[in-house]
Design an enzyme around this catalytic site. Structure first.
Site, PDB file in Angstrom:
ATOM      1  N   ILE A  43      -1.787  11.066  14.278  1.00 46.96           N
ATOM      2  CA  ILE A  43      -1.573   9.929  13.384  1.00 46.96           C
ATOM      3  C   ILE A  43      -1.483   8.618  14.159  1.00 46.96           C
ATOM      4  O   ILE A  43      -1.470   7.542  13.555  1.00 46.96           O
ATOM      5  CB  ILE A  43      -0.302  10.104  12.523  1.00 46.96           C
ATOM      6  N   ASP A  44      -1.432   8.684  15.481  1.00 45.93           N
ATOM      7  CA  ASP A  44      -1.199   7.482  16.284  1.00 45.93           C
ATOM      8  C   ASP A  44      -2.448   6.639  16.515  1.00 45.93           C
ATOM      9  O   ASP A  44      -2.334   5.485  16.916  1.00 45.93           O
ATOM     10  CB  ASP A  44      -0.608   7.863  17.647  1.00 45.93           C
ATOM     11  N   ASP A  68      -4.483   6.729  18.923  1.00 44.43           N
ATOM     12  CA  ASP A  68      -4.394   6.223  20.294  1.00 44.43           C
ATOM     13  C   ASP A  68      -5.350   6.914  21.265  1.00 44.43           C
ATOM     14  O   ASP A  68      -5.146   6.859  22.476  1.00 44.43           O
ATOM     15  CB  ASP A  68      -2.952   6.360  20.803  1.00 44.43           C
ATOM     16  N   ARG A 111      17.606  -9.385   1.288  1.00 39.65           N
ATOM     17  CA  ARG A 111      17.877  -8.898   2.637  1.00 39.65           C
ATOM     18  C   ARG A 111      16.694  -9.144   3.580  1.00 39.65           C
ATOM     19  O   ARG A 111      15.572  -9.383   3.155  1.00 39.65           O
ATOM     20  CB  ARG A 111      18.106  -7.377   2.609  1.00 39.65           C
ATOM     21  N   GLU A 161       6.352 -10.182   7.180  1.00 45.32           N
ATOM     22  CA  GLU A 161       6.612 -11.494   7.774  1.00 45.32           C
ATOM     23  C   GLU A 161       6.545 -11.448   9.302  1.00 45.32           C
ATOM     24  O   GLU A 161       6.216 -12.443   9.939  1.00 45.32           O
ATOM     25  CB  GLU A 161       7.986 -12.018   7.333  1.00 45.32           C
ATOM     26  N   LYS A 170      12.120 -17.851   0.504  1.00 39.78           N
ATOM     27  CA  LYS A 170      11.767 -16.440   0.390  1.00 39.78           C
ATOM     28  C   LYS A 170      13.022 -15.602   0.219  1.00 39.78           C
ATOM     29  O   LYS A 170      14.048 -15.862   0.845  1.00 39.78           O
ATOM     30  CB  LYS A 170      10.988 -15.974   1.631  1.00 39.78           C
ATOM     31  N   LYS A 171      12.921 -14.576  -0.618  1.00 40.40           N
ATOM     32  CA  LYS A 171      14.085 -13.754  -0.951  1.00 40.40           C
ATOM     33  C   LYS A 171      14.196 -12.507  -0.069  1.00 40.40           C
ATOM     34  O   LYS A 171      15.148 -11.754  -0.192  1.00 40.40           O
ATOM     35  CB  LYS A 171      14.014 -13.324  -2.429  1.00 40.40           C
ATOM     36  N   GLN A 203       5.909  10.464   7.695  1.00 43.59           N
ATOM     37  CA  GLN A 203       4.556   9.958   7.915  1.00 43.59           C
ATOM     38  C   GLN A 203       3.590  11.047   8.373  1.00 43.59           C
ATOM     39  O   GLN A 203       2.379  10.881   8.286  1.00 43.59           O
ATOM     40  CB  GLN A 203       4.579   8.833   8.952  1.00 43.59           C
TER      41      GLN A 203
END
Length: 330
Positions: free
Chosen positions: A131-132, A134, A167, A192, A219-220, A257
């Site tokens: 899943i990486d 890489d 938060r 963000e 922004k909340k 994941q």
């Protein structure tokens, strides 16, 4: 070219499991059988090889497996196989069971084992399952598509509650020392901030300034996607909350994941790679790794593949950054 015609092949999964591995196993078994080969499944990776956990496989054994996550052959780490003695014994066991071709589904550590077996006279083909994302020789690895979609959906849900409570949320995704899962989620989830090992400068004050600027802009929430290779999300959350006064929570997505039903892409691409691995063995090739580049499935010398270095796309990283921090841009 192989010294003799391949008659019996084995297949094993090694290292971390990845959604789509069962599709690759199924393809190896059915492509092998349709090519007139005997196919043997090896349970628990190289550890199972050394313990001779080897069974004959039929088409029915892989029925109704393509949609399942994990690996029906199971997987395990094996310290003994990292030694020359363990590798020699593994080659002898393959010969004892008549296995003259082996498909190894896993990551670069698994390929290193396949390389050793090839040097000891066992025709081996590696199939990239991690899943990486890489592995340097390929643009696609089995399991990445499912894992990144799982992480994306989880981050969407965390954003909902993060917004409700106003938060900052640090969400840690897997990837070992690679930042592909984090970068893709950063773009897909509109984070963000995105922290990846390849690019992070450990300037936490910059993060704090971004969070403060985001809050001043109205922004909340503030979503930070943090790669496993950086980690320490809980401690980071405590420091950020102390510096900003904004409630900050860490969510580590962890092994969820790795699980779940593979996406269509992981089922189809894994099937193509498994089939190609068998075709390479039938053609007398050994010490190869299956890969995907520029829209084509292809193969590479395993020694060259292991020597390649991989880095994140500079353009993709630049886009990732330009789509975040919009509160600092006019």
């Amino acid at each position: 070219m192989a010294e003799k015609q391949i008659k019996t092949i084995g297949v094993l999964t090694s290292g971390g499991d990845a959604p789509g591995m069962n599709a690759a196993i199924r393809a190896v078994v059915r492509r092998g059988l349709s090519s007139g080969l005997n196919v043997k499944g090896i349970y628990k990776g190289y550890n199972g090889l050394l313990n001779e956990e080897i069974v004959d496989m039929t088409a029915r054994d892989v029925s109704d497996t393509i949609e399942r996550g994990g690996t029906i052959l199971y997987t395990a780490r094996c310290a003994e196989f990292r030694t020359p003695e363990g590798q020699q014994r593994g080659a002898e066991i393959c010969k004892k069971h008549g296995i003259d071709g082996l498909v190894v589904i896993g990551g670069d550590g698994s390929f290193a084992g396949a390389q050793k077996l090839a040097n000891l006279g066992i025709n081996t083909i590696g199939v990239p399952g991690t899943i990486d994302l890489d592995i340097a020789c390929t643009e696609y690895t089995i399991g990445f598509d499912t894992a990144v979609n799982t992480a994306m959906e989880a981050i969407d849900k965390v954003r909902d509650t993060s917004t409700s409570h106003e938060r900052c949320s640090i969400i840690e995704v897997m990837g070992r020392n690679a930042g592909y899962l984090a970068m893709w989620c950063g773009i897909a989830n509109g984070a963000e901030d995105v922290l990846i090992p390849e690019k992070y400068d450990y300037d936490e004050q910059k993060l704090i300034n971004n969070i403060i600027a985001s809050r001043k802009a109205g922004k909340k929430h503030h979503i930070i996607v943090n790669a496993e290779g950086i980690g320490h999300s809980e401690a980071m959350a405590r420091r950020i909350e102390a510096a900003t006064g904004i409630e900050t929570r860490a969510t580590i997505l962890g092994h969820m994941q790795r699980g779940g039903n593979p996406t269509c892409k992981d089922r189809v691409y894994a099937s193509m790679m498994g089939a190609l691995a068998v075709d390479l063995l039938v053609a007398g090739k050994s010490c190869r790794v299956v890969g995907y580049r520029h829209g084509e499935f292809m193969d590479f010398d395993i020694n060259e593949a292991l020597a390649m270095q991989k880095d994140v796309s500079p353009y993709m990283w630049e886009v990732c950054n330009s789509l975040s921090h919009n509160y600092n841009k006019k």
